[in-house]
Design a protein around this motif. Structure first.
Motif, mmCIF file in Angstrom:
data_model
loop_
_atom_site.group_PDB
_atom_site.id
_atom_site.type_symbol
_atom_site.label_atom_id
_atom_site.label_comp_id
_atom_site.label_asym_id
_atom_site.label_seq_id
_atom_site.Cartn_x
_atom_site.Cartn_y
_atom_site.Cartn_z
ATOM 1 N N PHE A 1 1.774 5.828 75.144
ATOM 2 C CA PHE A 1 1.322 6.068 76.519
ATOM 3 C C PHE A 1 2.173 5.246 77.488
ATOM 4 O O PHE A 1 2.613 5.745 78.534
ATOM 5 C CB PHE A 1 -0.151 5.699 76.653
ATOM 6 C CG PHE A 1 -0.685 5.811 78.055
ATOM 7 C CD1 PHE A 1 -1.133 7.027 78.538
ATOM 8 C CD2 PHE A 1 -0.724 4.701 78.894
ATOM 9 C CE1 PHE A 1 -1.616 7.135 79.838
ATOM 10 C CE2 PHE A 1 -1.196 4.804 80.184
ATOM 11 C CZ PHE A 1 -1.652 6.024 80.659
ATOM 12 N N GLU B 1 -0.643 4.544 69.594
ATOM 13 C CA GLU B 1 -0.901 5.562 70.615
ATOM 14 C C GLU B 1 -0.785 4.977 72.017
ATOM 15 O O GLU B 1 -0.240 5.613 72.923
ATOM 16 C CB GLU B 1 -2.299 6.151 70.418
ATOM 17 C CG GLU B 1 -2.453 7.025 69.189
ATOM 18 C CD GLU B 1 -2.612 6.239 67.903
ATOM 19 O OE1 GLU B 1 -2.683 4.981 67.978
ATOM 20 O OE2 GLU B 1 -2.656 6.855 66.828
ATOM 21 N N GLN C 1 1.303 13.513 73.500
ATOM 22 C CA GLN C 1 0.996 13.017 74.834
ATOM 23 C C GLN C 1 1.495 13.970 75.914
ATOM 24 O O GLN C 1 0.787 14.288 76.869
ATOM 25 C CB GLN C 1 1.591 11.622 75.033
ATOM 26 C CG GLN C 1 1.329 11.001 76.397
ATOM 27 C CD GLN C 1 -0.140 10.729 76.670
ATOM 28 O OE1 GLN C 1 -0.963 10.700 75.751
ATOM 29 N NE2 GLN C 1 -0.493 10.559 77.942
#
Length: 344
Positions: free
Chosen positions: A219, A215, A257
């Protein structure tokens, strides 16, 4: 606050009764273990710690144990897990003598510390037994920590080993490891071991040693896109492939995201603040803070376009009309040429 509650325990300002509950299981465990370490020596723990589970053992059995004199020590610690009778949960097959519990709460054993621990978001405040317990026990609610509390917790944990942490190092640690306490603890312990007692954890050390989650890499991937650093964005993607991450999974997290960025931007435009947005989206405020920074570099139209292009890429991957890696490469290069043109 966590640090304040732990501080009272360390100063041995102890209660005979504790009620620990909440959804942050790591904090529950840490608090209970701190109590045990503070109250008992290592030699005493073998004989003077008992654990009961209310889902299969009557609470009166645990209380009878609490009324037994300690062996080779001055105190006993009785852990009573899953006390669902403090909540609105339905009664189970085990018959708990709550009258006995009421009596114990009013007059606890002077040589035992009884700790009730439950992974409950909330208790049933209407129940007499719950009200009584909250009136007479030390209560700790293990909720996800706010950013300020996370920073204090990091400093506190490092300080226990005689290690200091730079402010910028904390920023980077939270960005790379996220806000999950178990992950943070593992990464922080690694950093503490590396610098050693009396050492200082610096930003450069965090960047070198902290493991990046999938994750977090996604990002970073978004950050590279916003800065039109297509070469770096592709390198992040290739690093993920080397770690055996599937392009489809990467795309899915990328979609999540960008969806978050759109939601944050839309809600911020409506006048909602960081804390309100975090509550509405059920996302940690620190993650919202980072998302707001990224969302500011896109217009709503650009974010809508991005999500449409991700959906198109998702279809191509799942239908098998194009190699999945190639789909991702073309998508990243397309973004570099198109949606980022207006980003300053």
């Amino acid at each position: 606050m966590v640090v304040d509650f732990w501080g009272k325990i360390k100063k041995r300002r102890l209660s005979s009764l504790y009620l620990l509950y909440g959804t942050e299981s790591f904090l529950l465990t840490e608090t209970y273990e701190l109590l045990v370490r503070t109250v008992l020596t290592e030699e005493e723990r073998e004989f003077n710690v008992s654990v009961y589970d209310c889902e299969d053992t009557p609470v009166q059995t645990a209380l009878e144990d609490a009324e037994t004199f300690p062996f080779l020590g001055e105190k006993r610690v009785i852990l009573i897990k899953n006390p669902y009778f403090f909540t609105a949960e339905k009664e189970k097959e085990v018959e708990h003598d709550l009258k006995k519990l009421e009596s114990y709460i009013m007059s606890p054993s002077p040589f035992s510390i009884v700790v009730f621990v439950g992974p409950y978001e909330k208790l049933d405040e209407r129940k007499k037994i719950t009200k009584l317990m909250k009136e007479h026990a030390e209560v700790f609610v293990a909720s996800p920590l706010a950013e300020k509390e996370l920073r204090e917790w990091i400093v506190e944990r490092a300080g226990q080993s005689g290690v200091m942490v730079e402010e910028h190092a904390i920023d980077t640690l939270l960005k790379l490891a996220g806000t999950n306490l178990m992950t943070l603890a593992n990464e922080l312990d690694k950093l503490i071991l590396f610098v050693g007692p009396g050492g200082m954890i610096q930003q450069e050390t965090v960047e070198k040693l902290v493991s990046r989650t999938l994750e977090q890499n996604v990002f970073v991937l978004v950050e590279k896109v916003t800065k039109r650093q297509i070469g770096d964005a592709l390198q992040v993607f290739y690093d993920l492939l080397e770690n055996n991450e599937e392009p489809l999974k990467i795309l899915s997290l990328l979609a999540g995201q960008f969806r978050l960025l759109y939601q944050v931007k839309w809600l911020a435009a409506k006048g909602y603040g960081q804390q309100q947005i975090a509550s509405i989206l059920n996302v940690h405020p620190f993650r919202i803070k980072l998302a707001m920074g990224q969302a500011a570099l896109f217009s709503e139209e650009e974010l809508t376009t991005v999500m449409s292009q991700i959906a198109e890429a998702d279809y191509k991957m799942k239908s098998g009309t194009m190699d999945r890696q190639l789909v991702m490469e073309l998508l990243l290069m397309r973004w570099n040429e198109g949606i980022t043109n207006n980003i300053q």
